[in-house]
Design a protein around this motif. Structure first.
Motif, short mmCIF file in Angstrom:
data_model
loop_
_atom_site.label_atom_id
_atom_site.label_comp_id
_atom_site.label_asym_id
_atom_site.label_seq_id
_atom_site.Cartn_x
_atom_site.Cartn_y
_atom_site.Cartn_z
N TYR A 76 -8.71 -8.32 -4.55
CA TYR A 76 -9.91 -8.75 -5.27
C TYR A 76 -10.86 -9.32 -4.23
CZ TYR A 76 -12.68 -11.53 -8.62
OH TYR A 76 -13.68 -12.07 -9.37
N TYR A 77 -12.16 -9.00 -4.36
CA TYR A 77 -13.13 -9.40 -3.35
C TYR A 77 -14.34 -10.09 -3.98
CZ TYR A 77 -10.52 -6.27 -0.30
OH TYR A 77 -9.54 -5.68 0.43
N GLY A 78 -14.90 -10.99 -3.22
CA GLY A 78 -16.16 -11.57 -3.63
C GLY A 78 -17.27 -10.54 -3.50
N ASN A 79 -18.28 -10.67 -4.30
CA ASN A 79 -19.35 -9.67 -4.31
C ASN A 79 -20.04 -9.53 -2.96
OD1 ASN A 79 -18.96 -9.00 -7.00
ND2 ASN A 79 -20.40 -10.54 -7.74
N SER A 80 -20.15 -10.62 -2.23
CA SER A 80 -20.89 -10.59 -0.97
C SER A 80 -20.16 -9.84 0.14
CB SER A 80 -21.20 -12.02 -0.52
OG SER A 80 -20.01 -12.74 -0.33
N VAL A 81 -18.88 -9.59 -0.03
CA VAL A 81 -18.10 -8.93 1.04
C VAL A 81 -17.51 -7.60 0.59
CG1 VAL A 81 -17.51 -11.18 1.99
CG2 VAL A 81 -15.86 -10.00 0.53
N LYS A 82 -17.65 -7.28 -0.67
CA LYS A 82 -17.06 -6.06 -1.21
C LYS A 82 -17.58 -4.84 -0.46
CE LYS A 82 -16.60 -6.54 -5.52
NZ LYS A 82 -16.87 -6.64 -6.97
N GLY A 83 -16.66 -3.99 -0.04
CA GLY A 83 -17.04 -2.78 0.69
C GLY A 83 -17.12 -2.98 2.19
N ARG A 84 -17.08 -4.21 2.65
CA ARG A 84 -17.15 -4.51 4.09
C ARG A 84 -15.87 -5.15 4.62
NH1 ARG A 84 -20.68 -8.18 5.88
NH2 ARG A 84 -20.70 -9.38 3.93
N PHE A 85 -15.23 -5.93 3.79
CA PHE A 85 -14.02 -6.65 4.20
C PHE A 85 -12.81 -6.04 3.51
CE2 PHE A 85 -16.02 -11.11 5.15
CZ PHE A 85 -16.96 -10.49 5.97
N THR A 86 -11.66 -6.10 4.20
CA THR A 86 -10.41 -5.61 3.63
C THR A 86 -9.30 -6.63 3.90
OG1 THR A 86 -11.06 -3.31 4.03
CG2 THR A 86 -8.73 -3.75 3.61
N ILE A 87 -8.64 -7.03 2.84
CA ILE A 87 -7.51 -7.95 2.97
C ILE A 87 -6.21 -7.16 2.91
CG2 ILE A 87 -7.41 -8.43 0.48
CD1 ILE A 87 -6.60 -11.32 1.18
N SER A 88 -5.23 -7.58 3.71
CA SER A 88 -3.92 -6.93 3.70
C SER A 88 -2.86 -7.96 4.03
CB SER A 88 -3.88 -5.78 4.72
OG SER A 88 -4.14 -6.26 6.03
N ARG A 89 -1.62 -7.61 3.77
CA ARG A 89 -0.54 -8.54 4.08
C ARG A 89 0.69 -7.77 4.54
NH1 ARG A 89 0.62 -11.96 -1.07
NH2 ARG A 89 2.34 -12.80 0.21
N ASP A 90 1.51 -8.46 5.31
CA ASP A 90 2.79 -7.92 5.77
C ASP A 90 3.83 -8.97 5.45
OD1 ASP A 90 5.04 -7.08 7.17
OD2 ASP A 90 3.89 -6.31 8.84
N ASN A 91 4.57 -8.76 4.37
CA ASN A 91 5.54 -9.77 3.94
C ASN A 91 6.73 -9.87 4.90
OD1 ASN A 91 4.04 -10.52 1.72
ND2 ASN A 91 5.10 -9.13 0.32
N ALA A 92 7.01 -8.82 5.62
CA ALA A 92 8.10 -8.87 6.59
C ALA A 92 7.75 -9.79 7.76
CB ALA A 92 8.42 -7.47 7.10
N LYS A 93 6.46 -9.89 8.06
CA LYS A 93 6.00 -10.72 9.17
C LYS A 93 5.35 -12.02 8.70
CE LYS A 93 5.22 -6.81 12.30
NZ LYS A 93 4.23 -6.10 13.15
N ASN A 94 5.28 -12.22 7.40
CA ASN A 94 4.65 -13.43 6.85
C ASN A 94 3.21 -13.60 7.34
OD1 ASN A 94 7.03 -13.98 5.55
ND2 ASN A 94 7.22 -16.07 6.30
N THR A 95 2.47 -12.52 7.28
CA THR A 95 1.08 -12.59 7.72
C THR A 95 0.15 -11.96 6.69
OG1 THR A 95 1.27 -10.50 8.93
CG2 THR A 95 1.67 -12.53 10.18
N VAL A 96 -1.06 -12.46 6.68
CA VAL A 96 -2.13 -11.86 5.89
C VAL A 96 -3.34 -11.72 6.80
CG1 VAL A 96 -2.89 -14.10 5.01
CG2 VAL A 96 -3.48 -12.02 3.77
#
Length: 123
Positions: A58-78
């Motif tokens: 889910y993204y805020g309107n001001s960043v939608k289409g430019r920012f991408t969030i991801s996570r790696d649960n094996a490495k405990n990182t986002v």
């Protein structure tokens, strides 16, 4: 859960930057993770959130289409990949975690916050 954000810096408008957040704690995979930002004199603003599995975002309107969030649960990182940066993206960026599986959780309900990392976008 303890959180540590990194990756901030100075970048020109139109450039890219990737933020990372390292989390400690065995229950990382059971937390929705979010990124927020706060510019000088402004309230902390929601940027993006990601579900436990990473399948929903889910993204805020001001960043939608430019920012991408991801996570790696094996490495405990986002991570937050930020492209096409604008001067108005300048802010301190914070990662946060909440022990529920709703990517729409309001910022005041997040349980854990890391120290921020400064992103400065020059024009």
């Amino acid at each position: 859960v303890q959180l540590q954000a990194s990756g901030g810096g100075l970048v020109q408008a139109g450039g890219s930057l990737r933020l990372s957040c390292a989390a400690s704690g065995r229950t990382f995979s059971r937390h929705v993770m979010g990124w927020f930002r706060q510019a000088p004199g402004k309230e902390r603003e929601f940027v993006a959130s990601i579900s436990w599995s990473g399948s929903s975002t889910y993204y805020g309107n001001s960043v939608k289409g430019r920012f991408t969030i991801s996570r790696d649960n094996a490495k405990n990182t986002v991570s937050l990949q930020m492209n096409s940066l604008k001067p108005e993206d300048t802010a301190v960026y914070y990662c946060a975690a909440v022990g529920r599986d709703s990517i729409y959780t309001p910022k005041y309900e997040y349980d854990y916050w890391g120290k921020g990392t400064l992103v400065t976008v020059s024009s």
